[in-house]
Design a protein around this motif. Structure first.
Motif, PDB file in Angstrom:
ATOM      1  N   THR A  11       0.840  -1.202   0.000  1.00  0.00           N
ATOM      2  CA  THR A  11       0.000   0.000   0.000  1.00  0.00           C
ATOM      3  C   THR A  11       0.871   1.246   0.000  1.00  0.00           C
ATOM      4  O   THR A  11       0.610   2.209  -0.729  1.00  0.00           O
ATOM      5  CB  THR A  11      -0.953  -0.010   1.213  1.00  0.00           C
ATOM      6  N   GLU A  54      -5.743   1.217  -8.227  1.00  0.00           N
ATOM      7  CA  GLU A  54      -6.020   1.938  -6.980  1.00  0.00           C
ATOM      8  C   GLU A  54      -6.679   3.276  -7.275  1.00  0.00           C
ATOM      9  O   GLU A  54      -7.614   3.692  -6.594  1.00  0.00           O
ATOM     10  CB  GLU A  54      -4.730   2.122  -6.171  1.00  0.00           C
ATOM     11  N   ARG A 111     -10.250   2.666  -8.037  1.00  0.00           N
ATOM     12  CA  ARG A 111     -11.007   2.384  -6.809  1.00  0.00           C
ATOM     13  C   ARG A 111     -11.325   3.680  -6.060  1.00  0.00           C
ATOM     14  O   ARG A 111     -12.437   3.888  -5.602  1.00  0.00           O
ATOM     15  CB  ARG A 111     -10.209   1.435  -5.901  1.00  0.00           C
TER      16      ARG A 111
END
Length: 174
Positions: A5, A56, A59
């Motif tokens: 992450t 990402e 999202r």
């Protein structure tokens, strides 16, 4: 924050600010505060990392599309740009920098753009009471264009695109 992450967040920031080509793995290791070995362990390759960054970004962008009106859609884009900045669409920039020659990246870009187009079609159907592909395509162009023009005109580009979209919507109601 776990290692992957942290890496994806650092990479997104660098790619967004400096571009994909100009961001080397050495910059990425420094920004993520990790060794190149750790970076490659979690990213695999630069192409895989770009793909993860785009997934990402997709999202994070999706809540912007959870609206029920064209006006609210442009309000969402304005809020996104106020938070994220106006450097143009990261997906289109990825496609442009890779020339469409990287299938993994192209697949993520096209999936994102297809979903955006479908969402705009749904919003247009809500507003007009009918499926209207030409109007949805026009609003998509205004939405994408507003994102691009905001790079040099700022939020005013979104205000103009919203007004144009609402004018088009009114034409359908006549």
């Amino acid at each position: 924050m776990d290692t992957k992450t942290k890496l994806v967040a650092a990479a997104e920031s660098l790619f967004d600010r400096h571009g994909f080509t100009a961001t080397g793995m050495d910059k990425l290791t420094r920004a993520a505060s990790m060794s190149s070995r750790t970076l490659y362990k979690h990213a695999g390759s630069k192409t895989a990392l770009i793909t993860e960054v785009l997934k990402e970004r997709h999202r994070r962008f999706q809540p912007c599309l959870e609206v029920k009106s064209i006006s609210a859609l442009f309000d969402s884009l304005e809020a996104w740009i106020k938070t994220e900045g106006s450097r143009g669409c990261l997906f289109l920039r990825a496609q442009g920098e890779t020339g469409g020659d990287t299938p993994e990246i192209t697949a993520v870009v096209l999936a994102h753009k297809k979903e955006l187009h479908q969402k705009i079609q749904e919003i247009v159907a809500l507003e007009t009471g009918t499926y209207h592909p030409p109007l949805a395509a026009q609003i998509l162009v205004l939405f994408e264009g507003a994102s691009a023009v905001a790079v040099y005109q700022g939020i005013e580009a979104i205000t103009s695109a919203r007004a144009a979209a609402l004018t088009l919507l009114q034409q359908v109601h006549r």
